[in-house]
Scaffold this motif. Structure first.
Motif, PDB file in Angstrom:
ATOM      1  N   GLU A 116       0.831  -1.210   0.000  1.00 55.78           N
ATOM      2  CA  GLU A 116       0.000   0.000   0.000  1.00 55.78           C
ATOM      3  C   GLU A 116       0.864   1.256   0.000  1.00 55.78           C
ATOM      4  OE1 GLU A 116      -3.914  -1.656   2.428  1.00 55.78           O
ATOM      5  OE2 GLU A 116      -2.199  -0.897   3.565  1.00 55.78           O
ATOM      6  N   GLU A 117       1.908   1.242   0.803  1.00 53.89           N
ATOM      7  CA  GLU A 117       2.797   2.402   0.854  1.00 53.89           C
ATOM      8  C   GLU A 117       3.552   2.578  -0.470  1.00 53.89           C
ATOM      9  OE1 GLU A 117       5.193   2.717   4.373  1.00 53.89           O
ATOM     10  OE2 GLU A 117       3.521   2.106   5.640  1.00 53.89           O
ATOM     11  N   ARG A 150      10.522  12.835  -2.071  1.00 50.54           N
ATOM     12  CA  ARG A 150      11.791  12.405  -1.465  1.00 50.54           C
ATOM     13  C   ARG A 150      11.613  12.114   0.026  1.00 50.54           C
ATOM     14  NH1 ARG A 150      16.499  16.385  -3.231  1.00 50.54           N
ATOM     15  NH2 ARG A 150      17.449  15.293  -1.495  1.00 50.54           N
ATOM     16  N   GLU A 151      10.844  12.953   0.721  1.00 52.78           N
ATOM     17  CA  GLU A 151      10.604  12.739   2.143  1.00 52.78           C
ATOM     18  C   GLU A 151       9.838  11.441   2.369  1.00 52.78           C
ATOM     19  OE1 GLU A 151       8.231  14.760   5.891  1.00 52.78           O
ATOM     20  OE2 GLU A 151       8.783  16.037   4.211  1.00 52.78           O
ATOM     21  N   PHE A 168       9.674   5.653   3.833  1.00 46.28           N
ATOM     22  CA  PHE A 168       9.394   4.294   3.380  1.00 46.28           C
ATOM     23  C   PHE A 168      10.648   3.427   3.528  1.00 46.28           C
ATOM     24  CE2 PHE A 168       9.538   1.067   0.069  1.00 46.28           C
ATOM     25  CZ  PHE A 168       8.299   0.439   0.174  1.00 46.28           C
ATOM     26  N   ASP A 169      11.775   3.935   3.042  1.00 38.39           N
ATOM     27  CA  ASP A 169      13.029   3.182   3.097  1.00 38.39           C
ATOM     28  C   ASP A 169      13.412   2.847   4.537  1.00 38.39           C
ATOM     29  OD1 ASP A 169      13.059   3.487   0.355  1.00 38.39           O
ATOM     30  OD2 ASP A 169      14.699   4.942   0.327  1.00 38.39           O
ATOM     31  N   ALA A 170      13.273   3.847   5.442  1.00 42.53           N
ATOM     32  CA  ALA A 170      13.621   3.618   6.842  1.00 42.53           C
ATOM     33  C   ALA A 170      12.682   2.602   7.483  1.00 42.53           C
ATOM     34  CB  ALA A 170      13.578   4.946   7.604  1.00 42.53           C
ATOM     35  N   TYR A 214      17.669  -0.525   1.550  1.00 38.05           N
ATOM     36  CA  TYR A 214      19.014   0.035   1.444  1.00 38.05           C
ATOM     37  C   TYR A 214      19.460  -0.048  -0.004  1.00 38.05           C
ATOM     38  CZ  TYR A 214      18.782  -0.566   6.446  1.00 38.05           C
ATOM     39  OH  TYR A 214      18.378  -0.500   7.749  1.00 38.05           O
ATOM     40  N   TYR A 215      20.127   0.999  -0.444  1.00 36.55           N
ATOM     41  CA  TYR A 215      20.599   1.065  -1.820  1.00 36.55           C
ATOM     42  C   TYR A 215      22.098   0.860  -1.838  1.00 36.55           C
ATOM     43  CZ  TYR A 215      16.005   3.091  -2.490  1.00 36.55           C
ATOM     44  OH  TYR A 215      14.658   3.295  -2.504  1.00 36.55           O
ATOM     45  N   THR A 216      22.551   0.081  -2.782  1.00 36.34           N
ATOM     46  CA  THR A 216      23.986  -0.115  -2.919  1.00 36.34           C
ATOM     47  C   THR A 216      24.573   1.089  -3.635  1.00 36.34           C
ATOM     48  OG1 THR A 216      23.715  -1.276  -5.015  1.00 36.34           O
ATOM     49  CG2 THR A 216      23.744  -2.623  -3.015  1.00 36.34           C
TER      50      THR A 216
END
Length: 121
Positions: free
Chosen positions: A15-16, A77-78, A83-85, A90-92
């Motif tokens: 959903e996110e 971006r925010e 979402f990532d946190a 994590y991005y390489t």
């Protein structure tokens, strides 16, 4: 017995992600990059949308309000950062660092970023 959840957001990852995808599509739609033909590169500009040095520039038509465009990008971006946190994304950093674009040219009536010393056509 009643159970009360303290969590404010019980959305699923899917959903996110769908909300992020919608925000991204709204930025693309607002930019007019897919809805307006490019016949004059001077009618177009670009803005960095990603904190990464690997990529992250969006083209937009100068007829749109650049401040609103920037706010949409900042909000995206925010939301992406949250979402990532939340989901441990994590991005390489194994990408090739790209220099900033130097301009825009029209290719098949689509605005296209120019990198390096490429001359506009």
């Amino acid at each position: 017995m009643t159970t009360i959840s303290c969590s404010k957001d019980e959305s699923t990852r899917e959903e996110e992600q769908a909300r992020l995808d919608k925000m991204y599509q709204e930025i693309i739609d607002y930019s007019q990059v897919n809805s307006k033909s490019c016949t004059n590169p001077d009618e177009w500009s670009f803005m960095k949308y990603s904190p990464s040095n690997c990529s992250g520039y969006m083209i937009y038509n100068k007829a749109v309000d650049a401040d609103i465009f920037r706010k949409k990008i900042d909000q995206y971006r925010e939301a992406q950062g949250k979402f990532d946190a939340k989901w441990g994304v994590y991005y390489t950093s194994d990408c090739v660092m790209m220099p900033p674009p130097t301009g825009i040219k029209c290719v098949d009536e689509k605005p296209t970023l120019i990198y390096g010393n490429t001359k506009p056509q």
